[in-house]
Design an enzyme around this catalytic site. Structure first.
Site, PDB file in Angstrom:
ATOM      1  N   PHE A 163       0.851  -1.195   0.000  1.00 33.97           N
ATOM      2  CA  PHE A 163       0.000   0.000   0.000  1.00 33.97           C
ATOM      3  C   PHE A 163       0.887   1.245   0.000  1.00 33.97           C
ATOM      4  O   PHE A 163       1.937   1.276   0.639  1.00 33.97           O
ATOM      5  CB  PHE A 163      -0.914  -0.008   1.230  1.00 33.97           C
ATOM      6  CG  PHE A 163      -2.003   1.011   1.176  1.00 33.97           C
ATOM      7  CD1 PHE A 163      -3.113   0.807   0.380  1.00 33.97           C
ATOM      8  CD2 PHE A 163      -1.921   2.186   1.901  1.00 33.97           C
ATOM      9  CE1 PHE A 163      -4.128   1.749   0.307  1.00 33.97           C
ATOM     10  CE2 PHE A 163      -2.917   3.143   1.846  1.00 33.97           C
ATOM     11  CZ  PHE A 163      -4.029   2.925   1.042  1.00 33.97           C
TER      12      PHE A 163
ATOM     13  N   ASP B  94       1.312  -5.131   8.527  1.00 35.29           N
ATOM     14  CA  ASP B  94       0.167  -4.258   8.298  1.00 35.29           C
ATOM     15  C   ASP B  94      -1.063  -5.157   8.208  1.00 35.29           C
ATOM     16  O   ASP B  94      -1.183  -5.964   7.274  1.00 35.29           O
ATOM     17  CB  ASP B  94       0.369  -3.467   7.002  1.00 35.29           C
ATOM     18  CG  ASP B  94      -0.770  -2.492   6.720  1.00 35.29           C
ATOM     19  OD1 ASP B  94      -1.900  -2.759   7.165  1.00 35.29           O
ATOM     20  OD2 ASP B  94      -0.538  -1.497   6.024  1.00 35.29           O
TER      21      ASP B  94
ATOM     22  N   TYR C 165     -11.524   1.121  10.397  1.00 37.91           N
ATOM     23  CA  TYR C 165     -12.719   1.582   9.682  1.00 37.91           C
ATOM     24  C   TYR C 165     -13.167   0.620   8.587  1.00 37.91           C
ATOM     25  O   TYR C 165     -14.170   0.868   7.922  1.00 37.91           O
ATOM     26  CB  TYR C 165     -12.502   2.979   9.092  1.00 37.91           C
ATOM     27  CG  TYR C 165     -11.205   3.170   8.335  1.00 37.91           C
ATOM     28  CD1 TYR C 165     -11.037   2.689   7.050  1.00 37.91           C
ATOM     29  CD2 TYR C 165     -10.142   3.849   8.921  1.00 37.91           C
ATOM     30  CE1 TYR C 165      -9.852   2.874   6.359  1.00 37.91           C
ATOM     31  CE2 TYR C 165      -8.956   4.049   8.246  1.00 37.91           C
ATOM     32  CZ  TYR C 165      -8.809   3.560   6.962  1.00 37.91           C
ATOM     33  OH  TYR C 165      -7.642   3.730   6.290  1.00 37.91           O
ATOM     34  N   LYS C 166     -12.453  -0.470   8.398  1.00 39.08           N
ATOM     35  CA  LYS C 166     -12.868  -1.470   7.404  1.00 39.08           C
ATOM     36  C   LYS C 166     -13.757  -2.514   8.085  1.00 39.08           C
ATOM     37  O   LYS C 166     -14.932  -2.285   8.329  1.00 39.08           O
ATOM     38  CB  LYS C 166     -11.634  -2.102   6.771  1.00 39.08           C
ATOM     39  CG  LYS C 166     -10.695  -1.124   6.076  1.00 39.08           C
ATOM     40  CD  LYS C 166      -9.525  -1.847   5.450  1.00 39.08           C
ATOM     41  CE  LYS C 166      -8.440  -0.896   4.968  1.00 39.08           C
ATOM     42  NZ  LYS C 166      -8.892  -0.004   3.890  1.00 39.08           N
TER      43      LYS C 166
ATOM     44  N   ARG D 214     -12.293  -4.184  -7.195  1.00 38.09           N
ATOM     45  CA  ARG D 214     -12.314  -4.999  -5.982  1.00 38.09           C
ATOM     46  C   ARG D 214     -13.743  -5.161  -5.479  1.00 38.09           C
ATOM     47  O   ARG D 214     -14.497  -4.190  -5.387  1.00 38.09           O
ATOM     48  CB  ARG D 214     -11.470  -4.365  -4.874  1.00 38.09           C
ATOM     49  CG  ARG D 214     -10.011  -4.194  -5.190  1.00 38.09           C
ATOM     50  CD  ARG D 214      -9.225  -3.805  -3.930  1.00 38.09           C
ATOM     51  NE  ARG D 214      -9.842  -2.722  -3.184  1.00 38.09           N
ATOM     52  CZ  ARG D 214      -9.381  -2.274  -2.017  1.00 38.09           C
ATOM     53  NH1 ARG D 214      -8.317  -2.826  -1.472  1.00 38.09           N
ATOM     54  NH2 ARG D 214      -9.976  -1.266  -1.393  1.00 38.09           N
TER      55      ARG D 214
END
Length: 399
Positions: A123, A200, A225-226, A370
């Site tokens: 990322f 991560d 927040y996912k 995705r």
């Protein structure tokens, strides 16, 4: 192929969907791997927090409970999601800030070594921070360039590790393909070379069982927040293995990392606990939202969540195969996280068309769509409807 309504009827986690705010104007929300839905409990908890804690107790709220929230909720998250014993996990800041802290901490426990290893497909935040911290600390970055689907394997990593390796930084689940990296085997390999690893967990925390203590992981970071459904910009978490706590230092030595934060001392004495990884005043409202997300996951259980994730991704792949679309996600359930990625030359336009028709996926440059599947909120019927519209939009793109 089993009808989606039959799959939903047999799903033991199906009742959890009713405990979230579900948008009536959407056909399918397939982006829970970027931002999770809002739990009903969070709406109630935040309203009560504003009314009864902030509104009624004001500054006294710190003494009542707020001061301890970063650690107490960190312990709850560590136990329920990370396989981490108490005193090693804390809720603070953003993923980026926490990763910055952990990179400095990790470099500090391996003095005399001058290389950081990271994959070039990680990322952006991870790559940018590694480059920045390496430059400021006089270290060299060793880049892995893995295949999109195979991602970082033990064999590929072994080729770049050596006596100069100080830190290895990897994502547990690749943010593009959804490939799940072997955390246990990679951690063991890194340790065999005398280095430490920073994981991560942004795309794995809350959606599959993780055992940081058992795997002897050194450091980890992740967002909330996912799959934790804690809201946009919710505070992140970081983990430091107990064996490193007394040795680590971090570069943002704010008052919250002091051994006595209210002493207002002329000299800085760092806390001997995980609090040493804190910096400034925590976001109390944000941590409250994290706590509600953690409680839902703890109630459902990560094993059950993982089982449904595998079923959802398998069903999605079956539908995509039937439509003849190119999939760049591992076929083996044990090798993937909880999103499935489609490759198409016109991916951006297709994504826009899907959103216009009530289906929200996620586009990633240059040609990836995705489909994020959040087990507590995504139904099989939702997946079927979303993929059907995806197939229609692909057909429109071909005409």
């Amino acid at each position: 192929m089993t009808p989606p309504d039959v799959l939903d009827a047999a799903d033991p986690l199906a009742p959890f969907r009713d405990r979230f705010v579900i948008d009536d104007d959407l056909v399918a929300y397939l982006d829970g791997n970027s931002l999770g839905r809002v739990p009903q409990a969070t709406l109630e908890r935040l309203a009560a927090f504003v009314r009864d804690e902030w509104g009624s107790r004001l500054i006294r709220g710190w003494e009542d409970a707020w001061v301890d929230l970063p650690v107490t909720v960190g312990d709850e998250l560590g136990e329920a999601l990370l396989g981490a014993g108490a005193g090693q996990t804390v809720i603070a800041d953003s993923t980026s800030v926490n990763l910055y802290k952990l990179l400095h901490a990790a470099i500090g426990v391996r003095p005399g070594r001058d290389e950081i290893v990271i994959d070039a497909t990680n990322f952006p935040t991870d790559r940018y921070l590694v480059e920045s911290v390496a430059a400021s600390c006089g270290l060299t970055v060793r880049w892995l360039r893995p295949d999109l689907v195979d991602n970082v394997t033990v064999e590929a990593l072994a080729d770049v590790l050596g006596e100069r390796t100080a830190v290895v930084v990897l994502s547990h689940v690749d943010y593009r393909s959804g490939t799940l990296v072997d955390l246990d085997a990679v951690t063991q390999l890194v340790h065999e070379h005398g280095a430490v690893v920073v994981w991560d967990l942004c795309h794995s925390a809350g959606v599959l069982p993780i055992a940081l203590d058992a795997a002897e992981v050194d450091f980890a970071v992740g967002c909330t927040y996912k799959y934790l459904n804690s809201g946009p910009g919710a505070p992140a978490f970081l983990y430091v293995a107990e064996r490193h706590l007394t040795a680590v230092t971090q570069p943002i030595a704010g008052w919250w990392s002091a051994s006595d934060l209210f002493a207002m001392s002329d000299t800085y004495e760092v806390a001997p606990t995980i609090r040493r990884m804190l910096s400034g005043t925590p976001s109390v409202a944000g941590i409250v939202a994290v706590q509600e997300g953690v409680r839902l996951i703890a109630e459902a259980g990560t094993e059950a969540i993982r089982a449904k994730s595998e079923a959802l991704t398998a069903y999605t792949i079956e539908l995509l195969d039937e439509a003849g679309l190119e999939i760049v996600t591992p076929r083996e359930p044990a090798l993937r996280g909880s999103h499935v990625t489609v490759r198409h030359a016109d991916a951006r336009n297709i994504t826009d068309q899907m959103i216009a028709r009530g289906v929200v996926p996620d586009f990633r440059e240059p040609d990836l769509i995705r489909l994020g599947l959040s087990p507590l909120t995504t139904s099989f019927a939702e997946v079927e409807a979303g993929v059907r519209i995806l197939v229609d939009c692909v057909g429109d793109a071909r005409r």
